[in-house]
Design a protein around this motif. Structure first.
Motif, mmCIF file in Angstrom:
data_model
loop_
_atom_site.group_PDB
_atom_site.id
_atom_site.type_symbol
_atom_site.label_atom_id
_atom_site.label_comp_id
_atom_site.label_asym_id
_atom_site.label_seq_id
_atom_site.Cartn_x
_atom_site.Cartn_y
_atom_site.Cartn_z
ATOM 1 N N GLY A 136 10.207 2.382 -18.935
ATOM 2 C CA GLY A 136 11.095 2.322 -20.090
ATOM 3 C C GLY A 136 12.320 1.486 -19.729
ATOM 4 N N ASP A 137 13.489 2.057 -19.922
ATOM 5 C CA ASP A 137 14.736 1.362 -19.608
ATOM 6 C C ASP A 137 15.346 1.819 -18.289
ATOM 7 N N THR A 138 14.546 2.492 -17.452
ATOM 8 C CA THR A 138 15.057 3.007 -16.179
ATOM 9 C C THR A 138 14.408 2.270 -15.015
ATOM 10 N N ILE A 139 15.249 1.904 -14.043
ATOM 11 C CA ILE A 139 14.817 1.180 -12.848
ATOM 12 C C ILE A 139 15.010 2.098 -11.651
ATOM 13 N N TYR A 140 13.962 2.215 -10.857
ATOM 14 C CA TYR A 140 14.008 3.001 -9.630
ATOM 15 C C TYR A 140 13.799 2.053 -8.456
ATOM 16 N N LEU A 141 14.706 2.077 -7.497
ATOM 17 C CA LEU A 141 14.556 1.247 -6.302
ATOM 18 C C LEU A 141 14.144 2.117 -5.126
ATOM 19 N N ALA A 142 13.312 1.563 -4.266
ATOM 20 C CA ALA A 142 12.972 2.242 -3.016
ATOM 21 C C ALA A 142 14.224 2.312 -2.152
ATOM 22 N N GLY A 143 14.226 3.189 -1.181
ATOM 23 C CA GLY A 143 15.345 3.275 -0.249
ATOM 24 C C GLY A 143 15.546 1.949 0.464
ATOM 25 N N GLN A 161 0.827 -1.203 0.000
ATOM 26 C CA GLN A 161 0.000 0.000 0.000
ATOM 27 C C GLN A 161 0.867 1.261 0.000
ATOM 28 N N ARG A 162 2.021 1.185 0.676
ATOM 29 C CA ARG A 162 2.873 2.359 0.870
ATOM 30 C C ARG A 162 3.853 2.605 -0.269
ATOM 31 N N MET A 163 4.455 1.534 -0.805
ATOM 32 C CA MET A 163 5.511 1.735 -1.802
ATOM 33 C C MET A 163 5.752 0.477 -2.610
ATOM 34 N N SER A 164 6.493 0.677 -3.697
ATOM 35 C CA SER A 164 7.001 -0.430 -4.503
ATOM 36 C C SER A 164 8.506 -0.479 -4.300
ATOM 37 N N LEU A 220 17.600 -6.857 -5.970
ATOM 38 C CA LEU A 220 16.516 -6.139 -6.637
ATOM 39 C C LEU A 220 16.873 -5.795 -8.079
ATOM 40 N N LEU A 221 18.111 -5.375 -8.308
ATOM 41 C CA LEU A 221 18.528 -5.073 -9.675
ATOM 42 C C LEU A 221 18.486 -6.332 -10.547
ATOM 43 N N ALA A 222 18.927 -7.454 -10.011
ATOM 44 C CA ALA A 222 18.869 -8.710 -10.768
ATOM 45 C C ALA A 222 17.422 -9.056 -11.108
ATOM 46 N N GLU A 223 16.528 -8.888 -10.152
ATOM 47 C CA GLU A 223 15.109 -9.160 -10.387
ATOM 48 C C GLU A 223 14.544 -8.254 -11.489
#
Length: 116
Positions: A20-27, A11-14, A50-53
């Motif tokens: 596109g070709d950009t990956i954003y990771l949560a803190g 509910q709070r975050m992903s 997470l990057l591998a996933e």
């Protein structure tokens, strides 16, 4: 229009958002109460997974934002960071001091990367 894909979503975050070709990771934070070095290693292990996933790896990191609970821990965190970053693949980076979500969190890393 590029699709937005969200993974490991609550509910709070992903934990992962791909546009596109950009990956954003949560803190990412480490084991609460552990040393700065251990918390940094924990964060980096989570980032690797997470990057591998998401179809990438640490050589594709574009930018990292690092928050430390106390800048006195800068050298200890950097010792772990420097050993982890592949030579020739250092991302754009910022590091600052911030009050984190819990007192026993000492470091948090936020990563943006390109897909492989």
């Amino acid at each position: 229009m590029s699709e937005i894909i969200r993974s490991r979503t609550s509910q709070r975050m992903s934990q992962i958002v791909v546009h596109g070709d950009t990956i954003y990771l949560a803190g990412q934070v480490g084991t609460a109460g552990a040393s700065v070095a251990q918390q940094t290693r924990d964060c980096l292990d989570k980032i690797d997974a997470l990057l591998a996933e998401a179809g990438s790896d640490k050589t594709r990191i574009l930018q990292t934002v690092i928050w430390l609970a106390d800048m006195k821990d800068f050298a200890e965190m950097n010792a772990v960071w420097d050993a982890w970053v592949p030579e020739g693949h250092a991302p754009a980076r910022a590091c600052g001091e911030a009050k984190l979500a819990r007192e026993d969190f000492l470091v948090e890393l936020i990563v943006t990367a390109a897909k492989a």
